[in-house]
Design a protein around this motif. Structure first.
Motif, PDB file in Angstrom:
ATOM      1  N   VAL A  10       0.666  -1.004   0.128  1.00 13.37           N
ATOM      2  CA  VAL A  10       0.032  -0.121  -0.051  1.00 13.37           C
ATOM      3  C   VAL A  10       0.921   1.369   0.089  1.00 13.37           C
ATOM      4  N   LYS A  11       0.480   2.487  -0.679  1.00 14.25           N
ATOM      5  CA  LYS A  11       1.087   3.576  -0.886  1.00 14.25           C
ATOM      6  C   LYS A  11       0.865   4.192   0.612  1.00 14.25           C
ATOM      7  N   PRO A  12       2.054   5.012   0.786  1.00 17.37           N
ATOM      8  CA  PRO A  12       1.904   5.749   2.246  1.00 17.37           C
ATOM      9  C   PRO A  12       0.748   6.699   2.263  1.00 17.37           C
ATOM     10  N   ASN A  13       0.120   6.539   3.599  1.00 11.60           N
ATOM     11  CA  ASN A  13      -0.783   7.493   3.882  1.00 11.60           C
ATOM     12  C   ASN A  13      -2.253   6.835   3.056  1.00 11.60           C
ATOM     13  N   GLN A  14      -2.362   5.874   2.404  1.00 12.35           N
ATOM     14  CA  GLN A  14      -3.358   5.340   1.697  1.00 12.35           C
ATOM     15  C   GLN A  14      -4.095   3.963   2.597  1.00 12.35           C
ATOM     16  N   ASP A  45       4.293  -2.041   7.854  1.00  6.91           N
ATOM     17  CA  ASP A  45       3.584  -0.659   7.906  1.00  6.91           C
ATOM     18  C   ASP A  45       2.771  -0.513   6.537  1.00  6.91           C
ATOM     19  N   LEU A  46       3.296  -0.995   5.374  1.00  6.51           N
ATOM     20  CA  LEU A  46       2.678  -1.005   4.131  1.00  6.51           C
ATOM     21  C   LEU A  46       2.534  -2.547   3.441  1.00  6.51           C
ATOM     22  N   LYS A  47       2.591  -3.530   4.139  1.00  8.70           N
ATOM     23  CA  LYS A  47       2.559  -4.603   3.282  1.00  8.70           C
ATOM     24  C   LYS A  47       1.106  -5.511   4.076  1.00  8.70           C
ATOM     25  N   TYR A  48       0.280  -5.897   3.251  1.00  8.31           N
ATOM     26  CA  TYR A  48      -0.871  -6.743   3.641  1.00  8.31           C
ATOM     27  C   TYR A  48      -0.867  -7.923   2.893  1.00  8.31           C
ATOM     28  N   LEU A  49      -1.285  -9.004   3.732  1.00  3.38           N
ATOM     29  CA  LEU A  49      -1.809 -10.125   3.123  1.00  3.38           C
ATOM     30  C   LEU A  49      -2.924 -10.505   3.276  1.00  3.38           C
ATOM     31  N   ALA A  50      -3.748 -11.237   2.328  1.00  7.40           N
ATOM     32  CA  ALA A  50      -5.179 -11.667   2.389  1.00  7.40           C
ATOM     33  C   ALA A  50      -5.113 -12.908   1.937  1.00  7.40           C
ATOM     34  N   TYR A  51      -6.208 -13.896   2.372  1.00 10.82           N
ATOM     35  CA  TYR A  51      -6.596 -14.847   1.705  1.00 10.82           C
ATOM     36  C   TYR A  51      -7.902 -15.203   1.583  1.00 10.82           C
ATOM     37  N   ILE A  77     -10.043   2.191  -6.317  1.00  5.86           N
ATOM     38  CA  ILE A  77      -9.531   2.698  -5.151  1.00  5.86           C
ATOM     39  C   ILE A  77      -8.503   1.767  -4.603  1.00  5.86           C
ATOM     40  N   MET A  78      -8.703   0.460  -4.569  1.00  7.18           N
ATOM     41  CA  MET A  78      -7.608  -0.410  -4.406  1.00  7.18           C
ATOM     42  C   MET A  78      -6.532  -0.360  -5.155  1.00  7.18           C
ATOM     43  N   LYS A  79      -6.919  -0.096  -6.482  1.00  8.49           N
ATOM     44  CA  LYS A  79      -5.593   0.060  -7.467  1.00  8.49           C
ATOM     45  C   LYS A  79      -4.789   1.358  -7.116  1.00  8.49           C
ATOM     46  N   SER A  80      -5.641   2.424  -7.046  1.00  5.63           N
ATOM     47  CA  SER A  80      -4.800   3.601  -6.804  1.00  5.63           C
ATOM     48  C   SER A  80      -4.173   3.618  -5.595  1.00  5.63           C
ATOM     49  N   CYS A  82      -2.556   0.973  -3.933  1.00  9.63           N
ATOM     50  CA  CYS A  82      -1.395   0.239  -3.896  1.00  9.63           C
ATOM     51  C   CYS A  82      -0.354   0.547  -4.855  1.00  9.63           C
ATOM     52  N   GLU A  83       0.956   0.136  -4.383  1.00 15.88           N
ATOM     53  CA  GLU A  83       1.995   0.225  -5.330  1.00 15.88           C
ATOM     54  C   GLU A  83       2.178  -1.235  -6.001  1.00 15.88           C
ATOM     55  N   LYS A  84       1.667  -2.157  -5.434  1.00 19.21           N
ATOM     56  CA  LYS A  84       1.873  -3.751  -6.037  1.00 19.21           C
ATOM     57  C   LYS A  84       0.609  -4.360  -5.372  1.00 19.21           C
ATOM     58  N   VAL A  85       0.120  -5.152  -6.239  1.00 21.74           N
ATOM     59  CA  VAL A  85      -0.970  -6.306  -6.102  1.00 21.74           C
ATOM     60  C   VAL A  85      -0.246  -7.529  -6.729  1.00 21.74           C
TER      61      VAL A  85
END
Length: 99
Positions: A10-14, A45-51, A77-80, A82-85
Protein backbone atom coordinates in the motif's frame (compact mmCIF):
# COMPACT_ATOMS: atom_id res chain seq x y z
CA UNK A 1 -12.26 -25.75 -0.29
CA UNK A 2 -9.99 -23.55 -2.42
CA UNK A 3 -7.85 -20.66 -1.13
CA UNK A 4 -6.23 -17.75 -2.98
CA UNK A 5 -3.52 -15.74 -1.22
CA UNK A 6 -2.74 -12.12 -2.11
CA UNK A 7 -0.05 -9.58 -1.18
CA UNK A 8 -0.66 -5.84 -1.27
CA UNK A 9 1.98 -3.11 -0.94
CA UNK A 10 0.00 0.00 0.00
CA UNK A 11 1.16 3.54 -0.74
CA UNK A 12 1.95 5.73 2.28
CA UNK A 13 -1.13 7.42 3.77
CA UNK A 14 -3.47 5.20 1.73
CA UNK A 15 -4.02 2.44 4.30
CA UNK A 16 -7.53 3.52 5.35
CA UNK A 17 -8.71 3.90 1.75
CA UNK A 18 -7.27 0.52 0.85
CA UNK A 19 -8.85 -1.28 3.81
CA UNK A 20 -12.29 0.24 3.24
CA UNK A 21 -12.20 -0.62 -0.47
CA UNK A 22 -10.95 -4.15 0.29
CA UNK A 23 -13.84 -4.64 2.72
CA UNK A 24 -16.38 -3.32 0.23
CA UNK A 25 -15.13 -5.46 -2.66
CA UNK A 26 -14.80 -8.55 -0.48
CA UNK A 27 -18.38 -8.14 0.74
CA UNK A 28 -19.67 -7.90 -2.83
CA UNK A 29 -17.71 -10.97 -3.89
CA UNK A 30 -19.15 -12.88 -0.94
CA UNK A 31 -22.69 -11.73 -1.69
CA UNK A 32 -22.70 -12.10 -5.48
CA UNK A 33 -20.04 -14.66 -6.41
CA UNK A 34 -20.26 -17.43 -3.82
CA UNK A 35 -16.99 -16.90 -1.98
CA UNK A 36 -16.69 -18.04 1.63
CA UNK A 37 -15.12 -14.73 2.67
CA UNK A 38 -11.62 -13.43 3.14
CA UNK A 39 -9.24 -12.29 5.85
CA UNK A 40 -6.83 -9.36 5.64
CA UNK A 41 -3.60 -9.36 7.66
CA UNK A 42 -1.05 -6.61 8.20
CA UNK A 43 2.55 -7.77 7.76
CA UNK A 44 4.28 -4.43 8.31
CA UNK A 45 3.53 -0.73 7.90
CA UNK A 46 2.59 -0.89 4.22
CA UNK A 47 2.35 -4.60 3.40
CA UNK A 48 -0.85 -6.59 3.78
CA UNK A 49 -1.63 -10.23 3.09
CA UNK A 50 -5.08 -11.65 2.42
CA UNK A 51 -6.54 -15.02 1.71
CA UNK A 52 -9.90 -15.64 0.16
CA UNK A 53 -11.76 -18.89 0.65
CA UNK A 54 -13.95 -20.50 -1.99
CA UNK A 55 -16.01 -23.67 -1.92
CA UNK A 56 -13.98 -24.99 -4.89
CA UNK A 57 -11.74 -23.87 -7.74
CA UNK A 58 -14.59 -23.86 -10.24
CA UNK A 59 -16.53 -21.23 -8.26
CA UNK A 60 -13.38 -19.08 -8.06
CA UNK A 61 -12.65 -19.47 -11.78
CA UNK A 62 -16.19 -18.40 -12.74
CA UNK A 63 -16.31 -15.40 -10.36
CA UNK A 64 -16.62 -11.85 -11.66
CA UNK A 65 -19.60 -11.83 -13.97
CA UNK A 66 -22.21 -11.25 -11.26
CA UNK A 67 -20.68 -8.27 -9.50
CA UNK A 68 -22.55 -4.96 -9.49
CA UNK A 69 -21.02 -1.80 -10.95
CA UNK A 70 -20.06 -0.70 -7.44
CA UNK A 71 -17.30 -3.35 -7.49
CA UNK A 72 -15.42 -1.37 -10.15
CA UNK A 73 -15.30 1.66 -7.84
CA UNK A 74 -13.78 -0.45 -5.05
CA UNK A 75 -11.26 -1.97 -7.49
CA UNK A 76 -10.18 1.49 -8.67
CA UNK A 77 -9.72 2.72 -5.10
CA UNK A 78 -7.64 -0.34 -4.26
CA UNK A 79 -5.60 0.02 -7.45
CA UNK A 80 -4.82 3.67 -6.76
CA UNK A 81 -4.00 2.95 -3.09
CA UNK A 82 -1.49 0.18 -3.89
CA UNK A 83 1.99 0.20 -5.33
CA UNK A 84 1.76 -3.53 -6.00
CA UNK A 85 -0.87 -6.28 -5.90
CA UNK A 86 0.04 -9.89 -6.49
CA UNK A 87 -1.47 -13.35 -6.23
CA UNK A 88 0.92 -15.40 -4.12
CA UNK A 89 -0.69 -18.81 -4.19
CA UNK A 90 -3.77 -20.74 -5.25
CA UNK A 91 -4.24 -23.77 -3.01
CA UNK A 92 -6.61 -26.68 -2.55
CA UNK A 93 -7.38 -27.26 1.14
CA UNK A 94 -6.54 -30.82 2.14
CA UNK A 95 -7.55 -30.68 5.81
CA UNK A 96 -9.26 -27.87 7.73
CA UNK A 97 -8.89 -27.72 11.50
CA UNK A 98 -9.52 -23.97 11.78
CA UNK A 99 -12.35 -23.26 14.19
Amino acid sequence: MYVVMYAFRVKPNQEDSFIEAWKGLTSLIYKHEGSLGSRLHKKDDLKYLAYAQWPNQSTFDKAGANLPEEANRYREIMKSACEKVEVLEKLEVVEDLLK
